[in-house]
Design a protein around this motif. Structure first.
Motif, short mmCIF file in Angstrom:
data_model
loop_
_atom_site.label_atom_id
_atom_site.label_comp_id
_atom_site.label_asym_id
_atom_site.label_seq_id
_atom_site.Cartn_x
_atom_site.Cartn_y
_atom_site.Cartn_z
N GLN A 130 36.61 84.88 46.50
CA GLN A 130 35.62 84.19 47.32
C GLN A 130 36.16 83.87 48.71
O GLN A 130 35.41 83.93 49.69
CB GLN A 130 35.13 82.93 46.61
CG GLN A 130 34.26 83.24 45.42
CD GLN A 130 33.69 82.01 44.76
OE1 GLN A 130 33.85 80.87 45.24
NE2 GLN A 130 33.01 82.20 43.64
N GLN A 131 37.43 83.56 48.82
CA GLN A 131 38.03 83.33 50.14
C GLN A 131 38.01 84.61 50.97
O GLN A 131 37.76 84.57 52.17
CB GLN A 131 39.46 82.80 50.00
CG GLN A 131 39.53 81.37 49.52
CD GLN A 131 40.94 80.93 49.15
OE1 GLN A 131 41.83 81.74 48.89
NE2 GLN A 131 41.15 79.62 49.11
N GLN A 132 38.27 85.75 50.33
CA GLN A 132 38.22 87.03 51.04
C GLN A 132 36.80 87.34 51.51
O GLN A 132 36.59 87.78 52.64
CB GLN A 132 38.75 88.15 50.15
CG GLN A 132 40.22 88.06 49.87
CD GLN A 132 40.68 89.00 48.76
OE1 GLN A 132 39.87 89.52 47.98
NE2 GLN A 132 41.99 89.21 48.66
N VAL A 133 35.83 87.09 50.66
CA VAL A 133 34.43 87.32 51.04
C VAL A 133 34.04 86.38 52.17
O VAL A 133 33.41 86.80 53.16
CB VAL A 133 33.49 87.14 49.82
CG1 VAL A 133 32.03 87.13 50.25
CG2 VAL A 133 33.75 88.21 48.78
N LYS A 134 34.43 85.14 52.05
CA LYS A 134 34.11 84.14 53.08
C LYS A 134 34.74 84.54 54.42
O LYS A 134 34.09 84.43 55.47
CB LYS A 134 34.61 82.77 52.62
CG LYS A 134 34.02 81.62 53.34
CD LYS A 134 34.44 80.32 52.65
CE LYS A 134 33.97 79.14 53.45
NZ LYS A 134 34.37 77.88 52.84
N ALA A 135 35.96 85.02 54.40
CA ALA A 135 36.64 85.47 55.63
C ALA A 135 35.92 86.68 56.22
O ALA A 135 35.76 86.78 57.45
CB ALA A 135 38.10 85.79 55.34
N ALA A 136 35.48 87.61 55.38
CA ALA A 136 34.76 88.79 55.86
C ALA A 136 33.43 88.38 56.49
O ALA A 136 33.02 88.94 57.52
CB ALA A 136 34.55 89.78 54.73
#
Length: 148
Positions: A130-136
């Motif tokens: 979710q952190q990776q998605v949020k960063a993207a």
């Protein structure tokens, strides 16, 4: 049994998640034109369908900002509840109760520490995703505000 989890739908569209696929959402459109070429598909989305779809979030990001302590507390509470439910279950239902939540925690009749370890690892992986998605998302939003 379908693996599609509907987000929104209508007579000519279906917007959904596939079970166990947190990397994509899918949009099926019927009765619309499209163009396809190598590595590219273009589908014009009718505006009335877009207005329905854009009201829904594409992914749950509720774990992205959780701390290790919050994850551990959540998992411990859930494991304790699972163990209590397992112990209270009728003998003929214990097998079923033991399996409920098994993908995250393991079987309810396994040792508490093992269930907690497996559950914490699951939610830490979920948080990282979710952190990776949020960063993207943030990167794309930034690019929209500051086009090159």
């Amino acid at each position: 049994m379908s693996t599609k989890a509907t987000i929104a739908y209508g007579q000519t569209f279906h917007f959904y998640h596939e079970a166990l696929d947190d990397d994509y959402v899918y949009l099926e459109l019927e009765q619309v034109q499209f163009e396809a070429s190598y590595n590219r598909v273009m589908v014009p989305i009718p505006v009335h369908i877009w207005e329905v779809i854009r009201q829904y979030p594409g992914i749950d990001l509720s774990w992205a900002d959780k701390t290790d302590t919050e994850i551990s507390d959540y998992v411990s509470q859930n494991v304790d509840d699972r163990i209590r439910d397992y112990e209270a279950a009728d003998p003929d239902k214990k097998g079923w109760v033991s399996l409920c939540g098994g993908l995250v925690f393991g079987k309810a009749d396994e040792p508490r520490d093992a269930q907690i370890e497996q559950g914490v690892a699951h939610y830490q992986r979920l948080r990282q995703h979710q952190q990776q998605v949020k960063a993207a998302i943030a990167e794309l939003q930034q690019a929209q505000r500051n086009p090159a």
